[in-house]
Structures are given as C-alpha cells and as structure tokens.
Write a protein that holds these residues in place. Structure first.
Motif, PDB file in Angstrom:
ATOM      1  N   LEU A 182      -6.576  -4.526 -12.816  1.00 47.78           N
ATOM      2  CA  LEU A 182      -6.662  -4.369 -11.370  1.00 47.78           C
ATOM      3  C   LEU A 182      -8.046  -4.856 -10.938  1.00 47.78           C
ATOM      4  CD1 LEU A 182      -5.101  -0.794 -11.029  1.00 47.78           C
ATOM      5  CD2 LEU A 182      -3.949  -3.003 -10.892  1.00 47.78           C
ATOM      6  N   TRP A 215      -7.789   2.338  -6.503  1.00 45.55           N
ATOM      7  CA  TRP A 215      -6.915   1.549  -7.379  1.00 45.55           C
ATOM      8  C   TRP A 215      -5.450   1.685  -6.993  1.00 45.55           C
ATOM      9  CZ3 TRP A 215      -9.828  -1.859  -9.383  1.00 45.55           C
ATOM     10  CH2 TRP A 215     -11.123  -1.549  -9.813  1.00 45.55           C
ATOM     11  N   GLY A 216      -5.088   2.747  -6.323  1.00 45.89           N
ATOM     12  CA  GLY A 216      -3.730   2.864  -5.785  1.00 45.89           C
ATOM     13  C   GLY A 216      -2.706   3.515  -6.681  1.00 45.89           C
ATOM     14  N   GLU A 272       0.228  -1.480  -6.916  1.00 47.33           N
ATOM     15  CA  GLU A 272       1.522  -2.041  -6.517  1.00 47.33           C
ATOM     16  C   GLU A 272       1.458  -3.574  -6.492  1.00 47.33           C
ATOM     17  OE1 GLU A 272       4.770  -1.262  -3.084  1.00 47.33           O
ATOM     18  OE2 GLU A 272       2.845  -2.046  -2.394  1.00 47.33           O
ATOM     19  N   GLN A 273       0.359  -4.113  -6.021  1.00 52.99           N
ATOM     20  CA  GLN A 273       0.219  -5.562  -5.906  1.00 52.99           C
ATOM     21  C   GLN A 273       0.248  -6.269  -7.260  1.00 52.99           C
ATOM     22  OE1 GLN A 273      -3.377  -6.012  -3.630  1.00 52.99           O
ATOM     23  NE2 GLN A 273      -2.399  -5.363  -1.718  1.00 52.99           N
ATOM     24  N   CYS A 274      -0.202  -5.605  -8.313  1.00 57.33           N
ATOM     25  CA  CYS A 274      -0.196  -6.243  -9.642  1.00 57.33           C
ATOM     26  C   CYS A 274       1.223  -6.361 -10.198  1.00 57.33           C
ATOM     27  CB  CYS A 274      -1.104  -5.504 -10.611  1.00 57.33           C
ATOM     28  SG  CYS A 274      -0.369  -4.058 -11.383  1.00 57.33           S
ATOM     29  N   LYS A 275       2.158  -5.561  -9.694  1.00 56.63           N
ATOM     30  CA  LYS A 275       3.582  -5.608 -10.053  1.00 56.63           C
ATOM     31  C   LYS A 275       3.859  -5.328 -11.538  1.00 56.63           C
ATOM     32  CE  LYS A 275       4.799  -8.763  -6.313  1.00 56.63           C
ATOM     33  NZ  LYS A 275       5.004  -7.770  -5.309  1.00 56.63           N
ATOM     34  N   GLU A 285       1.769   2.459  -1.748  1.00 53.59           N
ATOM     35  CA  GLU A 285       2.323   1.264  -1.114  1.00 53.59           C
ATOM     36  C   GLU A 285       1.182   0.386  -0.601  1.00 53.59           C
ATOM     37  OE1 GLU A 285       5.119   0.315   2.706  1.00 53.59           O
ATOM     38  OE2 GLU A 285       5.622   2.080   1.500  1.00 53.59           O
ATOM     39  N   GLY A 286       1.206  -0.883  -0.993  1.00 55.79           N
ATOM     40  CA  GLY A 286       0.186  -1.840  -0.573  1.00 55.79           C
ATOM     41  C   GLY A 286      -1.108  -1.761  -1.363  1.00 55.79           C
ATOM     42  N   GLY A 287      -1.214  -0.818  -2.301  1.00 55.51           N
ATOM     43  CA  GLY A 287      -2.430  -0.666  -3.101  1.00 55.51           C
ATOM     44  C   GLY A 287      -2.511  -1.687  -4.227  1.00 55.51           C
ATOM     45  N   LYS A 288      -3.636  -1.700  -4.895  1.00 56.86           N
ATOM     46  CA  LYS A 288      -3.863  -2.664  -5.987  1.00 56.86           C
ATOM     47  C   LYS A 288      -2.866  -2.479  -7.138  1.00 56.86           C
ATOM     48  CE  LYS A 288      -8.686  -3.187  -4.803  1.00 56.86           C
ATOM     49  NZ  LYS A 288      -8.846  -2.154  -3.766  1.00 56.86           N
TER      50      LYS A 288
END
Length: 150
Positions: A17, A23-24, A49-52, A44-47
């Motif tokens: 991340l 960090w989410g 989640e964004q890394c998938k 939701e929308g955090g780092k």
C-alpha cells in the motif's frame, strides 16, 4: 482418509500500500484475544480497497518484512511506524473443490442413453468395506468443521 485440515490450503499474498496513512483496513483478534489477526473491514475508497488484493477474512502474517507473532499491539506499532509504504503479507484460505465419487456423478447425469430411448439405471453405489464401522454419535463433526477432536 484426508481430514478437512489436510484439504484446506493457504495462499500467502504480498500486498503493498502506498501513500501513507490511513491505510483503509481494520484488524481484529491477536494473541490478546486468543485469535489470529484478521482483516475485518476494508474502507470503501481507501488504499486497501484500491490495491484490489485484500479481502475481509485475510489473516495478517507479516508487516514490512517482520513476521508477526500474533500480537495485535505489535501489529499496530508496525503499521503506525510505516510512513509512505506499507508492505504486508496476508494468508488466505483456499478450499479446493471436492469432487463427488463417480457414482454420485452418474446419479447427477442424465438417466437416458443418448442413442436409445430406453432409460439407463444409475450404477449401484459401492458398499463400504466390512472392516469399516461408522459410529454416528456425539463426536461426529460435519465435513466443513474446523473443530479439534481432542
């Protein structure tokens, strides 16, 4: 016969991340609670989640190259000490698809032969060996149970 523990495998997934806190994700458990460190929420929308790569239910096993010994306090110190990059490794259960015995597959297939209109009866299931004795009782567990029989 294989036990559930032998059939379940684990995947170790490295995650990086970037960008700093927050960090989410939220952690639960730890040695203090007698449980593994589990990700219980991904913002939701955090780092995270964004890394998938992360999922709720993943077990945290490594932070920035340091193997964890299960303490939530230890994990929080390592996470908070990460300035711009957080490298973690999570362990995820991977349960393989268990195929039924061939006689079960035959029961699920069509009962008619493709070349005739006469129904074909399914094969008879094999009988258990005579030495095998089944004792249903208070100690039987469902196949998906992770309880220990000690």
């Amino acid at each position: 016969m294989e036990t559930v523990e032998q059939l379940v495998s684990f995947n170790h997934i490295p995650v990086q991340l970037n960008g700093g806190t927050p960090w989410g994700f939220t952690l639960k458990g730890g040695l203090e609670h007698g449980e593994p460190l589990i990700i219980t929420k991904i913002e939701e929308g955090g780092k995270a989640e964004q890394c998938k790569k992360l999922r709720v239910g993943d077990e945290l096993v490594n932070i920035n190259g340091s193997a964890l010994y299960g303490s939530r306090q230890e994990a929080l110190i390592l996470i908070k000490g990460s300035y711009r990059i957080l490298k973690i490794t999570v362990r995820r259960r991977s349960v393989p698809v268990i195929r039924p015995h061939s006689w079960n597959l035959a029961k699920l297939s069509s009962t008619e032969s493709p070349h005739s209109s006469t129904p074909v009866p399914p094969p008879t299931p094999p009988s258990p060996p005579s030495a095998m004795q089944l004792h249903p009782g208070p100690y039987t567990l469902p196949w998906h149970s992770t309880a220990d029989n000690r």
